[in-house]
Scaffold this motif. Structure first.
Motif, PDB file in Angstrom:
ATOM      1  N   PRO A 146       0.811  -1.228   0.000  1.00  0.00           N
ATOM      2  CA  PRO A 146       0.000   0.000   0.000  1.00  0.00           C
ATOM      3  C   PRO A 146       0.841   1.273   0.000  1.00  0.00           C
ATOM      4  N   GLN A 147       1.509   1.537  -1.119  1.00  0.00           N
ATOM      5  CA  GLN A 147       2.312   2.747  -1.247  1.00  0.00           C
ATOM      6  C   GLN A 147       1.426   3.947  -1.557  1.00  0.00           C
ATOM      7  N   ASN A 148       1.998   5.114  -1.408  1.00  0.00           N
ATOM      8  CA  ASN A 148       1.301   6.337  -1.764  1.00  0.00           C
ATOM      9  C   ASN A 148       1.232   6.466  -3.279  1.00  0.00           C
ATOM     10  N   ALA A 149       0.041   6.749  -3.798  1.00  0.00           N
ATOM     11  CA  ALA A 149      -0.156   6.803  -5.244  1.00  0.00           C
ATOM     12  C   ALA A 149       0.681   7.900  -5.889  1.00  0.00           C
ATOM     13  N   SER A 150       0.783   9.048  -5.246  1.00  0.00           N
ATOM     14  CA  SER A 150       1.571  10.157  -5.807  1.00  0.00           C
ATOM     15  C   SER A 150       3.049   9.805  -5.871  1.00  0.00           C
ATOM     16  N   ALA A 151       3.529   9.120  -4.834  1.00  0.00           N
ATOM     17  CA  ALA A 151       4.934   8.709  -4.821  1.00  0.00           C
ATOM     18  C   ALA A 151       5.217   7.703  -5.933  1.00  0.00           C
ATOM     19  N   ARG A 152       4.249   6.836  -6.220  1.00  0.00           N
ATOM     20  CA  ARG A 152       4.416   5.884  -7.324  1.00  0.00           C
ATOM     21  C   ARG A 152       4.556   6.609  -8.655  1.00  0.00           C
ATOM     22  N   MET A 153       3.727   7.606  -8.881  1.00  0.00           N
ATOM     23  CA  MET A 153       3.818   8.360 -10.134  1.00  0.00           C
ATOM     24  C   MET A 153       5.173   9.058 -10.249  1.00  0.00           C
ATOM     25  N   ARG A 154       5.663   9.572  -9.124  1.00  0.00           N
ATOM     26  CA  ARG A 154       6.972  10.216  -9.128  1.00  0.00           C
ATOM     27  C   ARG A 154       8.069   9.194  -9.438  1.00  0.00           C
ATOM     28  N   ALA A 155       7.929   7.978  -8.920  1.00  0.00           N
ATOM     29  CA  ALA A 155       8.909   6.927  -9.193  1.00  0.00           C
ATOM     30  C   ALA A 155       8.945   6.583 -10.678  1.00  0.00           C
ATOM     31  N   VAL A 156       7.783   6.498 -11.301  1.00  0.00           N
ATOM     32  CA  VAL A 156       7.715   6.238 -12.745  1.00  0.00           C
ATOM     33  C   VAL A 156       8.373   7.378 -13.518  1.00  0.00           C
ATOM     34  N   GLU A 157       8.084   8.602 -13.103  1.00  0.00           N
ATOM     35  CA  GLU A 157       8.664   9.771 -13.768  1.00  0.00           C
ATOM     36  C   GLU A 157      10.194   9.741 -13.697  1.00  0.00           C
ATOM     37  N   LEU A 158      10.738   9.480 -12.513  1.00  0.00           N
ATOM     38  CA  LEU A 158      12.185   9.462 -12.346  1.00  0.00           C
ATOM     39  C   LEU A 158      12.826   8.297 -13.100  1.00  0.00           C
ATOM     40  N   PHE A 159      12.151   7.164 -13.120  1.00  0.00           N
ATOM     41  CA  PHE A 159      12.694   6.011 -13.839  1.00  0.00           C
ATOM     42  C   PHE A 159      12.822   6.321 -15.326  1.00  0.00           C
ATOM     43  N   GLY A 160      11.760   6.877 -15.904  1.00  0.00           N
ATOM     44  CA  GLY A 160      11.786   7.165 -17.329  1.00  0.00           C
ATOM     45  C   GLY A 160      12.686   8.321 -17.700  1.00  0.00           C
ATOM     46  N   ALA A 161      12.629   9.402 -16.912  1.00  0.00           N
ATOM     47  CA  ALA A 161      13.346  10.623 -17.272  1.00  0.00           C
ATOM     48  C   ALA A 161      14.821  10.588 -16.903  1.00  0.00           C
ATOM     49  N   LYS A 162      15.172   9.863 -15.834  1.00  0.00           N
ATOM     50  CA  LYS A 162      16.552   9.923 -15.349  1.00  0.00           C
ATOM     51  C   LYS A 162      17.257   8.567 -15.304  1.00  0.00           C
ATOM     52  N   VAL A 163      16.588   7.546 -14.766  1.00  0.00           N
ATOM     53  CA  VAL A 163      17.271   6.261 -14.596  1.00  0.00           C
ATOM     54  C   VAL A 163      17.641   5.653 -15.940  1.00  0.00           C
ATOM     55  N   ILE A 164      16.697   5.588 -16.858  1.00  0.00           N
ATOM     56  CA  ILE A 164      16.956   4.934 -18.139  1.00  0.00           C
ATOM     57  C   ILE A 164      18.109   5.594 -18.900  1.00  0.00           C
ATOM     58  N   PRO A 165      18.138   6.931 -19.058  1.00  0.00           N
ATOM     59  CA  PRO A 165      19.293   7.527 -19.747  1.00  0.00           C
ATOM     60  C   PRO A 165      20.623   7.244 -19.038  1.00  0.00           C
ATOM     61  N   MET A 166      20.614   7.250 -17.694  1.00  0.00           N
ATOM     62  CA  MET A 166      21.840   6.967 -16.964  1.00  0.00           C
ATOM     63  C   MET A 166      22.315   5.540 -17.191  1.00  0.00           C
ATOM     64  N   VAL A 167      21.383   4.594 -17.147  1.00  0.00           N
ATOM     65  CA  VAL A 167      21.755   3.196 -17.357  1.00  0.00           C
ATOM     66  C   VAL A 167      22.373   3.019 -18.739  1.00  0.00           C
ATOM     67  N   ARG A 168      21.772   3.615 -19.727  1.00  0.00           N
ATOM     68  CA  ARG A 168      22.277   3.461 -21.096  1.00  0.00           C
ATOM     69  C   ARG A 168      23.668   4.076 -21.231  1.00  0.00           C
ATOM     70  N   ASP A 169      23.883   5.213 -20.581  1.00  0.00           N
ATOM     71  CA  ASP A 169      25.207   5.835 -20.613  1.00  0.00           C
ATOM     72  C   ASP A 169      26.237   4.944 -19.923  1.00  0.00           C
ATOM     73  N   MET A 170      25.861   4.403 -18.780  1.00  0.00           N
ATOM     74  CA  MET A 170      26.795   3.541 -18.022  1.00  0.00           C
ATOM     75  C   MET A 170      27.154   2.291 -18.796  1.00  0.00           C
ATOM     76  N   ILE A 171      26.178   1.697 -19.457  1.00  0.00           N
ATOM     77  CA  ILE A 171      26.434   0.475 -20.227  1.00  0.00           C
ATOM     78  C   ILE A 171      27.317   0.774 -21.425  1.00  0.00           C
ATOM     79  N   SER A 172      27.058   1.901 -22.081  1.00  0.00           N
ATOM     80  CA  SER A 172      27.854   2.247 -23.275  1.00  0.00           C
ATOM     81  C   SER A 172      29.299   2.566 -22.909  1.00  0.00           C
ATOM     82  N   GLU A 173      29.511   3.036 -21.669  1.00  0.00           N
ATOM     83  CA  GLU A 173      30.865   3.390 -21.244  1.00  0.00           C
ATOM     84  C   GLU A 173      31.620   2.206 -20.648  1.00  0.00           C
ATOM     85  N   ALA A 174      30.902   1.123 -20.365  1.00  0.00           N
ATOM     86  CA  ALA A 174      31.543  -0.036 -19.708  1.00  0.00           C
ATOM     87  C   ALA A 174      32.510  -0.756 -20.651  1.00  0.00           C
TER      88      ALA A 174
END
Length: 340
Positions: free
Chosen positions: A312-340
């Motif tokens: 039972p998480q907070n619904a607003s916090a879940r939306m923020r988690a999705v936002e951060l995953f798409g906007a920040k985590v994914i580009p960072m992961v791709r950069d890290m993998i390409s640099e490995a």
């Protein structure tokens, strides 16, 4: 590298702390998927459950709704409990989602780590293994979209049966595996992609399963596809915030399920250790990205799905988690993998 999200449609709480209805929880998942699509998340997988904590019992129905509001994101189940369903109907429903989404549907088939669906739909748990074995065999035949002749012990035989609707391309089908070598070999035998459910412990311990999958495919003369994995986690602006938002709800669901399976109650020290060294991907965007990139590199997987809801998480916090995953985590992961 495919980077996606995964949810069972956990029933969240609103900003007052009150649980929302199952209907509102389903609409919440649709809104999260729409946001994920807008931010370039590659895939969203919806798991099938038949318990009060979860709102999604028919992933393909929710995926059909998401299909009409999105353009790019892959739409998967995670998993469809094939053992307690009918392979023909599963194929037809996902072929329909595939049509609505212009070819974005995927089905991840599993035996089911939760067993509520078996008595609910009239199946005997004593047939747990044979149900999946036979039904997967039939489902694989259906993927060719040609008339099928099949017989077994778990459903009526088919004689030159044609199944509709047809897709405009082969339906992407994975098998979800939680750690059974027999399941890994079965997946390789059918030439299907493997999705590993890694929900605890160090992810490196699953490396032998990936090696087994590739060796089995080679020996059996089938295709070894890029392997996927999914693990729980949560993203917030800081590490501390992510842990404080995630832990209370995670403990609720973990202890509730654990009581049924003989697990002791979750301790905070155990949670912190799992977040630091195990298979909980929790923290700021950079922390989560580094951990995903590290695990993906060690296991040489081609897909990572983050199970971003837990209890039972907070619904607003879940939306923020999705936002951060798409906007920040994914580009960072791709950069890290390409640099490995």
């Amino acid at each position: 590298m495919i980077l996606g999200l995964d949810t069972f449609g956990d029933v969240p709480v609103d900003d007052t702390g009150a649980p929302v209805s199952h209907a509102a929880a389903i609409r919440q998942v649709v809104d999260e998927a729409v946001l994920a699509d807008e931010l370039g998340v590659d895939a969203i997988a919806l798991g099938e459950h038949h318990r009060p904590e979860y709102s999604i019992s028919t992933p393909e129905t929710v995926l059909a709704g998401i299909a009409t509001r999105t353009s790019h994101i892959k739409l998967a189940s995670g998993v469809t409990v094939l053992s307690s369903d009918d392979p023909v109907r599963v194929f037809q429903r996902f072929a329909t989602v595939d049509a609505l989404s212009n070819g974005r549907a995927e089905v991840i088939l599993g035996r089911g780590s939760f067993t509520e669906s078996f008595p609910l739909f009239g199946y005997d748990l004593a047939d747990y293994d044979v149900l999946f074995e036979e039904k997967l065999d039939l489902f694989v035949k259906l993927l060719d979209e040609k008339p099928v002749t099949w017989s077994g012990t778990t459903r009526a035989a088919l004689e030159d049966a044609d199944v509709f609707p047809k897709t405009e391309g082969r339906l992407t089908t994975w098998v979800g595996v939680g750690g059974s070598p027999q399941s890994v070999v079965r997946t390789a035998r059918h030439g299907l992609p493997l999705m590993l459910a890694i929900i605890g412990g160090q992810p490196e311990r699953f490396a032998p399963y990936i090696d087994l999958y590739r060796r089995a495919a080679e020996q059996l003369g089938t295709v070894a596809h890029p392997v996927g994995m999914h693990s729980p986690g949560f993203v917030a602006d800081t590490d501390a915030e992510a842990k404080e938002l995630f832990y209370p709800a995670y403990k609720v669901i973990r202890d509730r399920i654990g009581a049924l399976r003989g697990w002791p109650p979750l301790r905070r020290a155990e949670f912190d250790a799992e977040a630091e060294h195990g298979s909980l991907y929790i923290g700021s965007p950079e922390t989560v990205a580094r951990k995903i990139a590290g695990a993906a590199g060690k296991l040489d997987v081609g897909r990572f799905d983050l199970i971003y809801t837990a209890g039972p998480q907070n619904a607003s916090a879940r939306m923020r988690a999705v936002e951060l995953f798409g906007a920040k985590v994914i580009p960072m992961v791709r950069d890290m993998i390409s640099e490995a």
